[in-house]
Motif scaffolding. Structure first.
Motif, PDB file in Angstrom:
ATOM      1  N   PRO A  37       9.442  35.546  29.516  1.00  0.00           N
ATOM      2  CA  PRO A  37       8.842  35.595  28.184  1.00  0.00           C
ATOM      3  C   PRO A  37       7.504  34.865  28.161  1.00  0.00           C
ATOM      4  CG  PRO A  37      11.091  34.760  28.078  1.00  0.00           C
ATOM      5  CD  PRO A  37      10.704  34.810  29.516  1.00  0.00           C
ATOM      6  N   CYS A  38       6.573  35.408  27.420  1.00  0.00           N
ATOM      7  CA  CYS A  38       5.268  34.784  27.242  1.00  0.00           C
ATOM      8  C   CYS A  38       4.773  35.107  25.846  1.00  0.00           C
ATOM      9  CB  CYS A  38       4.295  35.295  28.286  1.00  0.00           C
ATOM     10  SG  CYS A  38       2.640  34.621  28.101  1.00  0.00           S
ATOM     11  N   ASP A  66      10.450  24.961  27.617  1.00  0.00           N
ATOM     12  CA  ASP A  66       9.170  24.805  26.907  1.00  0.00           C
ATOM     13  C   ASP A  66       8.072  25.715  27.468  1.00  0.00           C
ATOM     14  OD1 ASP A  66      10.319  22.842  25.271  1.00  0.00           O
ATOM     15  OD2 ASP A  66       9.793  21.251  26.690  1.00  0.00           O
ATOM     16  N   GLY A  67       8.424  26.988  27.712  1.00  0.00           N
ATOM     17  CA  GLY A  67       7.424  27.946  28.183  1.00  0.00           C
ATOM     18  C   GLY A  67       7.033  27.774  29.630  1.00  0.00           C
ATOM     19  N   ASP A  79       3.555  27.460  34.217  1.00  0.00           N
ATOM     20  CA  ASP A  79       3.363  28.036  32.898  1.00  0.00           C
ATOM     21  C   ASP A  79       3.760  29.510  32.945  1.00  0.00           C
ATOM     22  OD1 ASP A  79       1.432  29.625  30.959  1.00  0.00           O
ATOM     23  OD2 ASP A  79       1.685  27.604  30.141  1.00  0.00           O
ATOM     24  N   SER A  80       4.631  29.933  32.043  1.00  0.00           N
ATOM     25  CA  SER A  80       5.125  31.315  32.091  1.00  0.00           C
ATOM     26  C   SER A  80       4.035  32.341  31.763  1.00  0.00           C
ATOM     27  CB  SER A  80       6.324  31.499  31.164  1.00  0.00           C
ATOM     28  OG  SER A  80       5.955  31.341  29.822  1.00  0.00           O
ATOM     29  N   CYS A  81       2.994  31.947  31.061  1.00  0.00           N
ATOM     30  CA  CYS A  81       1.929  32.882  30.683  1.00  0.00           C
ATOM     31  C   CYS A  81       0.803  32.966  31.715  1.00  0.00           C
ATOM     32  CB  CYS A  81       1.342  32.503  29.333  1.00  0.00           C
ATOM     33  SG  CYS A  81       2.514  32.614  27.978  1.00  0.00           S
ATOM     34  N   THR A  82       0.527  31.871  32.428  1.00  0.00           N
ATOM     35  CA  THR A  82      -0.580  31.859  33.386  1.00  0.00           C
ATOM     36  C   THR A  82      -0.123  31.743  34.832  1.00  0.00           C
ATOM     37  OG1 THR A  82      -0.847  29.451  33.357  1.00  0.00           O
ATOM     38  CG2 THR A  82      -2.065  30.721  31.681  1.00  0.00           C
ATOM     39  N   ASP A  86       0.858  22.413  37.224  1.00  0.00           N
ATOM     40  CA  ASP A  86       0.036  21.197  37.225  1.00  0.00           C
ATOM     41  C   ASP A  86       0.853  19.951  37.575  1.00  0.00           C
ATOM     42  OD1 ASP A  86       1.527  20.732  34.972  1.00  0.00           O
ATOM     43  OD2 ASP A  86      -0.163  20.592  33.598  1.00  0.00           O
ATOM     44  N   ASN A  87       2.027  20.140  38.209  1.00  0.00           N
ATOM     45  CA  ASN A  87       2.864  18.975  38.516  1.00  0.00           C
ATOM     46  C   ASN A  87       3.699  19.218  39.767  1.00  0.00           C
ATOM     47  OD1 ASN A  87       5.665  20.069  37.844  1.00  0.00           O
ATOM     48  ND2 ASN A  87       4.471  20.620  36.040  1.00  0.00           N
ATOM     49  N   GLY A  88       4.262  18.152  40.298  1.00  0.00           N
ATOM     50  CA  GLY A  88       5.201  18.245  41.415  1.00  0.00           C
ATOM     51  C   GLY A  88       4.577  18.728  42.705  1.00  0.00           C
ATOM     52  N   GLU A  89       5.445  19.190  43.584  1.00  0.00           N
ATOM     53  CA  GLU A  89       5.034  19.616  44.926  1.00  0.00           C
ATOM     54  C   GLU A  89       4.091  20.818  44.912  1.00  0.00           C
ATOM     55  OE1 GLU A  89       5.820  17.926  47.638  1.00  0.00           O
ATOM     56  OE2 GLU A  89       7.200  16.541  46.637  1.00  0.00           O
ATOM     57  N   ALA A  90       4.172  21.659  43.875  1.00  0.00           N
ATOM     58  CA  ALA A  90       3.345  22.872  43.807  1.00  0.00           C
ATOM     59  C   ALA A  90       2.098  22.697  42.943  1.00  0.00           C
ATOM     60  CB  ALA A  90       4.180  24.034  43.282  1.00  0.00           C
ATOM     61  N   ALA A  91       1.762  21.465  42.605  1.00  0.00           N
ATOM     62  CA  ALA A  91       0.623  21.200  41.719  1.00  0.00           C
ATOM     63  C   ALA A  91      -0.654  21.868  42.221  1.00  0.00           C
ATOM     64  CB  ALA A  91       0.407  19.700  41.580  1.00  0.00           C
ATOM     65  N   GLU A  92      -1.446  22.359  41.247  1.00  0.00           N
ATOM     66  CA  GLU A  92      -2.744  22.989  41.492  1.00  0.00           C
ATOM     67  C   GLU A  92      -2.624  24.346  42.172  1.00  0.00           C
ATOM     68  OE1 GLU A  92      -5.256  21.511  39.970  1.00  0.00           O
ATOM     69  OE2 GLU A  92      -3.911  19.868  39.488  1.00  0.00           O
ATOM     70  N   THR A  93      -1.477  25.020  42.009  1.00  0.00           N
ATOM     71  CA  THR A  93      -1.308  26.371  42.538  1.00  0.00           C
ATOM     72  C   THR A  93      -0.928  27.314  41.395  1.00  0.00           C
ATOM     73  OG1 THR A  93       1.051  26.121  43.049  1.00  0.00           O
ATOM     74  CG2 THR A  93      -0.525  25.475  44.770  1.00  0.00           C
ATOM     75  N   THR A  94      -1.044  28.601  41.652  1.00  0.00           N
ATOM     76  CA  THR A  94      -0.699  29.623  40.663  1.00  0.00           C
ATOM     77  C   THR A  94       0.177  30.680  41.322  1.00  0.00           C
ATOM     78  OG1 THR A  94      -2.806  29.272  39.524  1.00  0.00           O
ATOM     79  CG2 THR A  94      -1.649  31.328  39.051  1.00  0.00           C
ATOM     80  N   LEU A  95       1.221  31.082  40.619  1.00  0.00           N
ATOM     81  CA  LEU A  95       2.101  32.128  41.125  1.00  0.00           C
ATOM     82  C   LEU A  95       1.342  33.444  41.261  1.00  0.00           C
ATOM     83  CD1 LEU A  95       5.220  31.463  38.867  1.00  0.00           C
ATOM     84  CD2 LEU A  95       4.992  30.904  41.300  1.00  0.00           C
TER      85      LEU A  95
END
Length: 140
Positions: A37-38, A66-67, A79-82, A86-95
């Motif tokens: 959902p987004c 929380d989305g 973030d489900s929309c983008t 911005d956190n944890g081991e995968a910070a600064e990456t995008t799916l």
């Protein structure tokens, strides 16, 4: 635009929290895709964390709060929309995204670089309990 494939409805994705399907990419590899959902619609992401290729939806639905999509192994939140983390081991990456189109509440696969194979995941019997071994501090 290539062939459109009807997947599901926006209502189903919002009610269930996520919806999993399998595609074949342009190189012949099978990939799982998770619809989430987004806002008023949905977005589609390759079903793996950018940190360790951990499945986000293990066949029981993606963990969401929380989305954000939560990686069940380390707790990184996307973030489900983008698709951005911005956190944890995968910070600064995008799916990696997969193109879908919504018309009259119906979700269609419209990505020219993949072809629809089936509803559900590639191998949902991966673990005895269907889930990852978790090192996350989060509980659900």
């Amino acid at each position: 635009m290539g062939v459109r494939m009807r997947l599901t409805t926006v209502e189903t994705v919002h009610e269930e929290g996520s919806w999993l399907f399998t595609v074949r990419d342009q190189y012949g590899a099978d990939e799982e895709v998770v619809l989430v959902p987004c806002e008023d619609g949905v977005e589609a992401w390759i079903n793996r964390c950018t940190h360790e290729s951990q499945r986000l939806d293990t066949g029981r639905g993606a963990a969401m709060r929380d989305g954000q999509i939560i990686c069940p192994k380390h707790g990184s939140m996307f973030d489900s929309c983008t698709g951005y983390c911005d956190n944890g081991e995968a910070a600064e990456t995008t799916l990696p995204s997969v193109d879908v189109t919504v018309e009259d509440g119906t979700v269609y696969l419209t990505d020219d670089e993949v072809s629809y194979l089936r509803d559900g995941g590639i191998d949902e019997d991966e673990d005895e309990d269907g889930g990852p071994s978790s090192t996350s501090h989060l509980s659900f």
